[in-house]
Design an enzyme around this catalytic site. Structure first.
Site, mmCIF file in Angstrom:
data_model
loop_
_atom_site.group_PDB
_atom_site.id
_atom_site.type_symbol
_atom_site.label_atom_id
_atom_site.label_comp_id
_atom_site.label_asym_id
_atom_site.label_seq_id
_atom_site.Cartn_x
_atom_site.Cartn_y
_atom_site.Cartn_z
ATOM 1 N N ASP A 1 10.205 -29.145 -45.217
ATOM 2 C CA ASP A 1 10.892 -30.373 -45.291
ATOM 3 C C ASP A 1 11.263 -30.813 -43.830
ATOM 4 O O ASP A 1 11.932 -30.216 -43.211
ATOM 5 C CB ASP A 1 12.304 -29.719 -45.967
ATOM 6 C CG ASP A 1 13.086 -30.736 -46.107
ATOM 7 O OD1 ASP A 1 12.879 -32.118 -45.733
ATOM 8 O OD2 ASP A 1 14.224 -30.679 -47.030
ATOM 9 N N VAL A 2 10.674 -32.061 -43.829
ATOM 10 C CA VAL A 2 10.748 -32.688 -42.464
ATOM 11 C C VAL A 2 12.380 -32.881 -42.115
ATOM 12 O O VAL A 2 12.697 -32.749 -40.775
ATOM 13 C CB VAL A 2 10.315 -34.199 -42.220
ATOM 14 C CG1 VAL A 2 8.578 -33.793 -42.569
ATOM 15 C CG2 VAL A 2 10.725 -35.271 -43.288
ATOM 16 N N SER B 1 7.406 -49.871 -41.301
ATOM 17 C CA SER B 1 7.420 -50.777 -42.270
ATOM 18 C C SER B 1 7.636 -52.123 -41.803
ATOM 19 O O SER B 1 8.637 -52.170 -41.029
ATOM 20 C CB SER B 1 8.067 -50.214 -43.516
ATOM 21 O OG SER B 1 8.140 -51.078 -44.833
ATOM 22 N N GLY C 1 3.864 -35.915 -44.445
ATOM 23 C CA GLY C 1 3.950 -36.870 -45.465
ATOM 24 C C GLY C 1 2.269 -37.103 -45.647
ATOM 25 O O GLY C 1 2.012 -38.206 -46.416
ATOM 26 N N ALA C 2 1.603 -36.063 -45.829
ATOM 27 C CA ALA C 2 0.293 -36.088 -46.082
ATOM 28 C C ALA C 2 -0.167 -35.500 -47.326
ATOM 29 O O ALA C 2 -1.406 -35.640 -47.727
ATOM 30 C CB ALA C 2 -0.619 -35.564 -44.764
ATOM 31 N N TYR D 1 16.505 -47.715 -45.841
ATOM 32 C CA TYR D 1 14.888 -47.549 -45.500
ATOM 33 C C TYR D 1 14.826 -48.869 -44.518
ATOM 34 O O TYR D 1 14.150 -48.197 -43.434
ATOM 35 C CB TYR D 1 14.194 -47.892 -46.817
ATOM 36 C CG TYR D 1 12.843 -47.813 -46.768
ATOM 37 C CD1 TYR D 1 11.894 -46.688 -46.549
ATOM 38 C CD2 TYR D 1 12.179 -49.138 -46.689
ATOM 39 C CE1 TYR D 1 10.856 -46.677 -46.340
ATOM 40 C CE2 TYR D 1 10.633 -49.149 -46.417
ATOM 41 C CZ TYR D 1 9.950 -47.770 -46.422
ATOM 42 O OH TYR D 1 8.739 -48.131 -46.115
ATOM 43 N N ALA D 2 15.198 -49.873 -44.777
ATOM 44 C CA ALA D 2 14.976 -50.919 -43.819
ATOM 45 C C ALA D 2 15.760 -50.742 -42.361
ATOM 46 O O ALA D 2 15.011 -50.870 -41.224
ATOM 47 C CB ALA D 2 15.515 -52.322 -44.417
ATOM 48 N N ALA E 1 16.136 -47.734 -40.965
ATOM 49 C CA ALA E 1 15.418 -46.381 -40.533
ATOM 50 C C ALA E 1 14.102 -47.274 -40.172
ATOM 51 O O ALA E 1 13.809 -46.419 -38.947
ATOM 52 C CB ALA E 1 15.270 -45.443 -41.418
ATOM 53 N N LYS E 2 13.388 -47.860 -40.648
ATOM 54 C CA LYS E 2 12.194 -48.405 -40.342
ATOM 55 C C LYS E 2 12.348 -49.329 -39.135
ATOM 56 O O LYS E 2 11.417 -49.171 -38.132
ATOM 57 C CB LYS E 2 11.427 -49.114 -41.569
ATOM 58 C CG LYS E 2 11.025 -48.080 -42.516
ATOM 59 C CD LYS E 2 10.053 -47.056 -42.112
ATOM 60 C CE LYS E 2 9.557 -46.209 -43.245
ATOM 61 N NZ LYS E 2 8.730 -45.047 -42.693
#
Length: 256
Positions: A64-65, A144, A19-20, A168-169, A171-172
């Protein structure tokens, strides 16, 4: 995949950052380059090669990760080309912002695949066999504070979207515990595993979102370079006895 590799230098550490191509991942790459590391960028974006040239990275790989075989092949290729892999930073991510009512299975799965599954299998490829065989390594996973507080941003009483979403929450939160699990396993091999949990950061992913930072102890958006500084500490010699932690870079957002 590695088209124009820089020559391996045994005196410099080798770092791979997912993701760089922009934002926080780019800032982390730039910081590690400035610290003297040989850095390879990995991203799905076609601009990742341009970013590598601009910031002086050793090379870049477009992957693609969520394609786990391709992701793991890229990790192995980097380690084999340079003869080692000292640092892996998992920064690739997606962030759905649908309300819970509108949350789709596709958004849920995309966020878990990108933010959690890819992280797990990139770490697996870095450790086995490379870091384990060399007896050292730093795994640094970007989570996150969403994973601590259940999404960043004001809660709409009508349930509308806007704050970081449920996928998202979730997964983090998983990323934080995954990293602790790896830390307990890999320490005996000389490998540390830690998480950095950014709060509201002025990055492309945050564009247009409202975070209510005026209520935080440090009432402003953070900068990608501030996340990169935390990563640099966890990648550096001063953190050799630090593993399994989650380091907040959030201006006190979790406290507020």
């Amino acid at each position: 995949m590695i088209e124009h590799p820089a020559p391996a230098d045994p005196a410099r550490r080798v770092a791979l950052i997912t993701g760089a191509a922009q934002g926080i991942g780019e800032a982390i790459a730039q910081r590690l380059i400035d610290d003297g590391d040989m850095v390879v960028l990995l991203d799905i974006a076609p601009t990742v090669k341009d970013t590598a040239v601009r910031i002086g990275a050793a090379d870049a790989v477009r992957v693609d990760v969520t394609d786990i075989p391709a992701l793991q092949a890229a990790v192995h290729e980097v380690a084999e080309h340079f003869g080692r892999l000292d640092i892996l930073v998992n920064c690739a991510g997606t962030c759905g912002r649908e309300s819970f009512e509108e949350l789709s299975p596709a958004t849920w799965q995309r966020d878990l695949d990108t933010n959690l599954a890819a992280m797990a299998f990139a770490c697996q490829a870095a450790v086995f066999p490379h870091m384990k065989e060399q007896g050292s390594g730093r795994l640094i996973n970007i989570a996150s504070v969403s994973g601590k507080v259940g999404g960043i941003g004001p809660v709409d009483p009508d349930g509308a979207g806007g704050r970081s979403g449920a996928g998202y929450a979730s997964a983090k939160a998983g990323a934080i515990n995954l990293t602790r699990w790896i830390a307990r396993q890999a320490g005996v091999w000389g490998i540390t595993a830690n998480t950095v949990a950014p709060g509201p950061i002025a990055s492309p992913m945050a564009a247009g979102a409202e975070y209510g930072v005026s209520q935080s102890p440090v009432p402003r958006m953070g900068e990608p370079a501030e996340v990169a500084a935390a990563v640099a500490y966890l990648a550096g010699p001063g953190s050799s006895y630090t593993t399994g932690i989650c380091l907040h870079v959030d201006g006190g957002y979790v406290l507020a």
